[in-house]
Each structure stands twice: as structure tokens, then as C-alpha cells.
Enzyme design. Sequence first.
Site, PDB file in Angstrom:
ATOM      1  N   GLU A  38       0.949  -1.136   0.191  1.00 44.55           N
ATOM      2  CA  GLU A  38      -0.060  -0.059  -0.069  1.00 44.55           C
ATOM      3  C   GLU A  38       0.910   1.128   0.045  1.00 44.55           C
ATOM      4  OE1 GLU A  38      -2.064   0.236   3.800  1.00 44.55           O
ATOM      5  OE2 GLU A  38      -3.266   1.424   3.252  1.00 44.55           O
ATOM      6  N   LYS A 108      -9.506   1.826  -1.793  1.00 40.66           N
ATOM      7  CA  LYS A 108      -9.678   1.287  -0.530  1.00 40.66           C
ATOM      8  C   LYS A 108     -11.206   1.665   0.139  1.00 40.66           C
ATOM      9  CE  LYS A 108      -7.160   0.717   3.766  1.00 40.66           C
ATOM     10  NZ  LYS A 108      -5.987   1.202   4.464  1.00 40.66           N
ATOM     11  N   CYS A 141      -4.899  -3.416   2.617  1.00 43.61           N
ATOM     12  CA  CYS A 141      -4.688  -3.437   4.133  1.00 43.61           C
ATOM     13  C   CYS A 141      -6.046  -3.722   5.216  1.00 43.61           C
ATOM     14  CB  CYS A 141      -3.949  -2.109   4.372  1.00 43.61           C
ATOM     15  SG  CYS A 141      -2.903  -2.488   6.058  1.00 43.61           S
TER      16      CYS A 141
END
Length: 262
Positions: A38, A108, A141
Site C-alpha cells: 500500500e 480502499k 490493508c
Amino acid sequence: MRAGVVQFRPEFGNIKRNLEKVLSMITSEEADLFVLPELALSGYIFESREEAMSLSQTPGGEEFEGVAGLARDRGATIVLGFAERAGEQLYNSSIMMSPDGTTSVYRKLQLFCDEKRNFDPGDRSPAVADVAGVRLGMMICFDWIFPEVARTLALKGADILCHSANLVLPFCQDAMVTRCIENRVFALTANRVGTERRAGQELTFTGRSQVVTPRGEILTRADVDGEGVFVVEIDPMLARNKAVTDINDVLGDRRPELYELG
Ligand code: ACM
């Protein structure tokens, strides 16, 4: 196919150096798929949204020309986390660049801690891309703690979860084993290493990048602080078999009609 995770220590704010470093790490290994961490180009702790914006890219930007060229020349698909500028919006995104020039972006969905101040939450359902017959999905993540993300990708047919990460909590690597078992998919979690001290904060990232099979086997797991490229041979078609026993299927046995609340 050969699939790999790249674990490294970005230098905060040094996009040029981080890009050169990841390109040279990838060049040192042969694989069909590389997943990188990330926010691999910028680093993680931003003092403000303005600072994050100043270190952002657009998917068509010149920073990605070298990545696209490497994907084409090496016949590899590359997944990389970056701060994505879209007009006034700023997303914590990952980009997937394939040998045929196809590009896709994932934003995300679940932002962690101060990311909520600096980024906008993703605004699209996670998608699956077919690359030479292998179906790839991206997640980032903290998405790991929301099983809905991996499940959505599995229901959309993903064989492999390309999971770019900057992990600081100790749970994800083990949790992803469960994500793989419950969805019968592969997961490539590429985490960063090192400590960042900025904006009055100190975060140490947990490394242990890994490749996990649909049966929960950990084919490779890096250590907590070393850099490297960890490549293994996998058969992505194993993810098409959702059977847990002769008569149980992890997707087919779901009871969505009874999962509604109340
Ligand atoms: C995280 O989502 N970067 C912890």
C-alpha cells in the site's frame, strides 16, 4: 504461474527513489504476478490531506509509465498501492498493470485511523479482472478485517486476492489464512517494513508478507523487517474448487436469504 510479494521500506516523500527501488526489485525476479505494498510510492504518515495530495498520482500519470513498460516487457502483472488524485478527491488506491496494457484501479473501502482525515473512502464495488484466464481482485490493508471485501471478490469469481498493505496491527497475516479458507482463494499480502516517525506519530510496520493458498497453507512468509521479493509457484485453478467436503461448498452453501438482520 509464478506469483510474488514485494516487501520493502519506502522512504517517505521520495517518489522517484521508491519507484526506482521497486522496479529494480521486480526486475531481479521472474514472475507472472507481483504485488507491492500500500502507498508504496509515497510512504504512509501524512501531516495533512494537502501533503498527501502533493504526493499523489493519477492512474495515467508519467510515474506509471515505467511500471507499464516493465509489465509489458516482462510479461508480468504488477499491483502497486498509491495515493490517487481524482480532481478534488483523494483515494488510497492500488493500480493493476497487465502485460497487454490493461489497467485497473481499486479504491480502499475501509480507511484506517488518520487515513480517514487524509483520504476519501472508496466509492466503487471491488472488481475482478481477467488476466490471461486468471481472475484477480484487489483489496488494501485494513480491508482484511471486513470479510465482506474478500467475500465480494470471491463471489465475483476472484482466484487471487492481491492485497497491498501497510500493516501495523499484529492480526492480519493470520486472519488472511481464514479469508483464504472461507473463500477458497489465494491471497498475496504484500506488506511494507520499517518505522515512520512523522507528525508526532511513530508507526512500525509488521512485514511478514505472505502467499496463502485456498486451503490456508502459507507458501511463503517473509520476516518482520527484511526487504525482498518472495515468489512461489501456484495453480490459480485450485481456487475454482469451492468444495470443503464432498457435499459442502463455501459459496454454494451460503444462506443469504436468512442473513438479513432482524
Ligand atoms: C492500514 O490499513 N494501513 C493499517
